[in-house]
Design a protein around this motif. Structure first.
Motif, PDB file in Angstrom:
ATOM      1  N   UNK A  71      -2.202 -27.026   8.018  1.00 41.53           N
ATOM      2  CA  UNK A  71      -2.380 -25.584   7.978  1.00 41.53           C
ATOM      3  C   UNK A  71      -1.765 -24.950   9.223  1.00 41.53           C
ATOM      4  N   UNK A  72      -0.937 -23.953   9.001  1.00 44.70           N
ATOM      5  CA  UNK A  72      -0.197 -23.292  10.070  1.00 44.70           C
ATOM      6  C   UNK A  72      -0.425 -21.791   9.991  1.00 44.70           C
ATOM      7  N   UNK A  73      -0.627 -21.163  11.138  1.00 39.94           N
ATOM      8  CA  UNK A  73      -0.711 -19.707  11.229  1.00 39.94           C
ATOM      9  C   UNK A  73       0.605 -19.178  11.789  1.00 39.94           C
ATOM     10  N   UNK A  74       1.173 -18.206  11.112  1.00 39.21           N
ATOM     11  CA  UNK A  74       2.512 -17.700  11.447  1.00 39.21           C
ATOM     12  C   UNK A  74       2.499 -16.186  11.456  1.00 39.21           C
ATOM     13  N   UNK A  75       3.102 -15.593  12.488  1.00 37.84           N
ATOM     14  CA  UNK A  75       3.353 -14.149  12.525  1.00 37.84           C
ATOM     15  C   UNK A  75       4.810 -13.913  12.902  1.00 37.84           C
ATOM     16  N   UNK A  76       5.408 -12.919  12.299  1.00 40.61           N
ATOM     17  CA  UNK A  76       6.756 -12.475  12.661  1.00 40.61           C
ATOM     18  C   UNK A  76       6.706 -10.968  12.845  1.00 40.61           C
ATOM     19  N   UNK A  77       7.214 -10.507  13.974  1.00 43.11           N
ATOM     20  CA  UNK A  77       7.121  -9.077  14.289  1.00 43.11           C
ATOM     21  C   UNK A  77       8.488  -8.546  14.708  1.00 43.11           C
ATOM     22  N   UNK A  78       8.726  -7.282  14.395  1.00 40.45           N
ATOM     23  CA  UNK A  78      10.068  -6.721  14.614  1.00 40.45           C
ATOM     24  C   UNK A  78       9.991  -5.202  14.768  1.00 40.45           C
ATOM     25  N   UNK A  79      10.806  -4.705  15.723  1.00 41.42           N
ATOM     26  CA  UNK A  79      11.116  -3.273  15.766  1.00 41.42           C
ATOM     27  C   UNK A  79      12.540  -3.131  16.300  1.00 41.42           C
ATOM     28  N   UNK A  80      12.915  -1.952  16.728  1.00 45.54           N
ATOM     29  CA  UNK A  80      14.302  -1.713  17.126  1.00 45.54           C
ATOM     30  C   UNK A  80      14.696  -2.424  18.410  1.00 45.54           C
ATOM     31  N   UNK A  81      13.725  -2.931  19.154  1.00 48.34           N
ATOM     32  CA  UNK A  81      14.051  -3.534  20.447  1.00 48.34           C
ATOM     33  C   UNK A  81      13.633  -4.989  20.588  1.00 48.34           C
ATOM     34  N   UNK A 130       0.829  -1.209   0.000  1.00 41.55           N
ATOM     35  CA  UNK A 130       0.000   0.000   0.000  1.00 41.55           C
ATOM     36  C   UNK A 130       0.858   1.251   0.000  1.00 41.55           C
ATOM     37  N   UNK A 131       1.993   1.232   0.678  1.00 40.83           N
ATOM     38  CA  UNK A 131       2.971   2.309   0.545  1.00 40.83           C
ATOM     39  C   UNK A 131       4.369   1.727   0.634  1.00 40.83           C
ATOM     40  N   UNK A 132       5.352   2.490   0.210  1.00 41.63           N
ATOM     41  CA  UNK A 132       6.655   1.915  -0.128  1.00 41.63           C
ATOM     42  C   UNK A 132       7.726   2.105   0.935  1.00 41.63           C
ATOM     43  N   UNK A 133       7.345   2.587   2.124  1.00 36.12           N
ATOM     44  CA  UNK A 133       8.346   2.724   3.170  1.00 36.12           C
ATOM     45  C   UNK A 133       9.123   4.027   3.068  1.00 36.12           C
ATOM     46  N   UNK A 134      10.273   4.085   3.769  1.00 33.29           N
ATOM     47  CA  UNK A 134      10.962   3.016   4.508  1.00 33.29           C
ATOM     48  C   UNK A 134      10.235   2.627   5.800  1.00 33.29           C
ATOM     49  N   UNK A 135      10.664   1.478   6.393  1.00 34.03           N
ATOM     50  CA  UNK A 135      10.041   0.951   7.589  1.00 34.03           C
ATOM     51  C   UNK A 135      11.087   0.768   8.690  1.00 34.03           C
ATOM     52  N   UNK A 136      10.737   1.201   9.892  1.00 33.27           N
ATOM     53  CA  UNK A 136      11.620   0.971  11.040  1.00 33.27           C
ATOM     54  C   UNK A 136      11.050  -0.093  11.970  1.00 33.27           C
ATOM     55  N   UNK A 137       9.876  -0.613  11.630  1.00 36.21           N
ATOM     56  CA  UNK A 137       9.294  -1.761  12.301  1.00 36.21           C
ATOM     57  C   UNK A 137       8.279  -2.385  11.361  1.00 36.21           C
ATOM     58  N   UNK A 138       7.939  -3.658  11.606  1.00 40.59           N
ATOM     59  CA  UNK A 138       7.024  -4.344  10.697  1.00 40.59           C
ATOM     60  C   UNK A 138       6.537  -5.638  11.331  1.00 40.59           C
ATOM     61  N   UNK A 139       5.383  -6.102  10.854  1.00 39.96           N
ATOM     62  CA  UNK A 139       4.843  -7.411  11.204  1.00 39.96           C
ATOM     63  C   UNK A 139       4.283  -8.051   9.946  1.00 39.96           C
ATOM     64  N   UNK A 140       4.535  -9.340   9.778  1.00 43.59           N
ATOM     65  CA  UNK A 140       3.964 -10.130   8.690  1.00 43.59           C
ATOM     66  C   UNK A 140       3.244 -11.327   9.297  1.00 43.59           C
ATOM     67  N   UNK A 141       2.001 -11.561   8.879  1.00 37.02           N
ATOM     68  CA  UNK A 141       1.249 -12.751   9.288  1.00 37.02           C
ATOM     69  C   UNK A 141       0.749 -13.472   8.039  1.00 37.02           C
ATOM     70  N   UNK A 142       0.656 -14.795   8.124  1.00 35.03           N
ATOM     71  CA  UNK A 142       0.204 -15.592   6.989  1.00 35.03           C
ATOM     72  C   UNK A 142      -0.239 -16.960   7.476  1.00 35.03           C
ATOM     73  N   UNK A 143      -0.987 -17.669   6.619  1.00 32.28           N
ATOM     74  CA  UNK A 143      -1.363 -19.057   6.880  1.00 32.28           C
ATOM     75  C   UNK A 143      -0.943 -19.882   5.664  1.00 32.28           C
ATOM     76  N   UNK A 144      -0.477 -21.097   5.892  1.00 26.75           N
ATOM     77  CA  UNK A 144       0.083 -21.881   4.792  1.00 26.75           C
ATOM     78  C   UNK A 144       0.200 -23.341   5.203  1.00 26.75           C
ATOM     79  N   UNK A 145       0.480 -24.189   4.223  1.00 25.00           N
ATOM     80  CA  UNK A 145       0.909 -25.560   4.490  1.00 25.00           C
ATOM     81  C   UNK A 145       1.691 -26.065   3.291  1.00 25.00           C
TER      82      UNK A 145
END
Length: 224
Positions: free
Chosen positions: A108-118, A39-54
């Motif tokens: 089927x697995x639900x996965x989230x990865x989250x990150x910031x400076x700390x 939706x927008x191109x950043x830059x990013x100093x923190x982020x979270x990605x969630x998804x479901x997959x198998x």
């Protein structure tokens, strides 16, 4: 005729509500992938990605590959099967591995990865794996985001031995580190949509042998 030729060359463009749909990757490939348009191109100093997959793959494979012009692993989720049985989360080309304790993603697995400076954390099916601090890092502007392949260069240099085979759905990305409560909401299939990637209003470019399908359970998740 020219419109048809353009679509054939560049892939199939789409923008739609993907709720109750998935992307299916039926076989390994050196080029089949979906480019997700943020939706927008950043830059990013923190982020979270969630998804479901198998997946039934027994080799390593990429789940989510975000590259910038200077860092091909700006935000990477990559699975290493047994005997390692680890999930790699790489931020700004800095790698952190998470021991999966028996989970091999064949269901089927639900996965989230989250990150910031700390803080840096991975959640799998409602379980919070240990958090790891990082001293610095950022994601530069104008990322290229791809599922189905791993980028070894900005937008390309795919390797068939790292390609994904299986099904992926409900991908969302935020420009912030979600709280624990936010992530639990995602696992509980509550309405929580990303502001960078929103599965309910997704822009994408589909290339190669990737298919879109409905699926019976629109929220393959675990009770919380």
């Amino acid at each position: 005729m020219w419109v048809c030729l353009l679509l054939w060359v560049s892939g199939v463009l789409g923008q739609k509500d993907m709720k109750e749909k998935l992307f299916a990757f039926p076989k390994e490939s050196v080029n089949s992938h979906v480019k997700l348009l943020p939706e927008h191109s950043g830059p990013f100093i923190e982020a979270t990605v969630c998804m479901r997959f198998h997946s039934n793959l027994t080799r390593e494979y990429s789940l989510f590959s975000l590259a910038t012009e200077t860092k091909h692993n700006a935000f990477l989720l990559f699975y290493h099967p047994a005997p390692r049985n680890q999930l790699l989360l790489s931020i700004d080309n800095k790698d952190q591995y998470y021991d999966l304790q028996g989970n091999n993603f064949t269901e089927w697995t639900s996965l989230c990865a989250t990150w910031n400076s700390s803080v840096q954390a991975v959640w799998i099916d409602g379980k919070n794996y240990n958090k790891n601090r990082i001293s610095d890092g950022n994601i530069k502007a104008n990322p290229i985001i791809i599922i189905g392949q791993e980028q070894d260069l900005y937008g390309g240099k795919f390797n068939i031995s790292e390609s994904f085979v299986g099904e992926i759905t409900d991908i969302n990305m935020w420009d912030k580190a979600l709280t624990d409560d936010n992530i639990i909401d995602y696992f509980a299939a509550n309405a929580i949509n990303g502001n960078i990637l929103n599965w309910n209003n997704l822009s994408y470019n589909l290339t190669g042998g990737v298919n879109k399908h409905p699926y019976a359970d629109p929220y393959p998740c675990i009770p919380v």
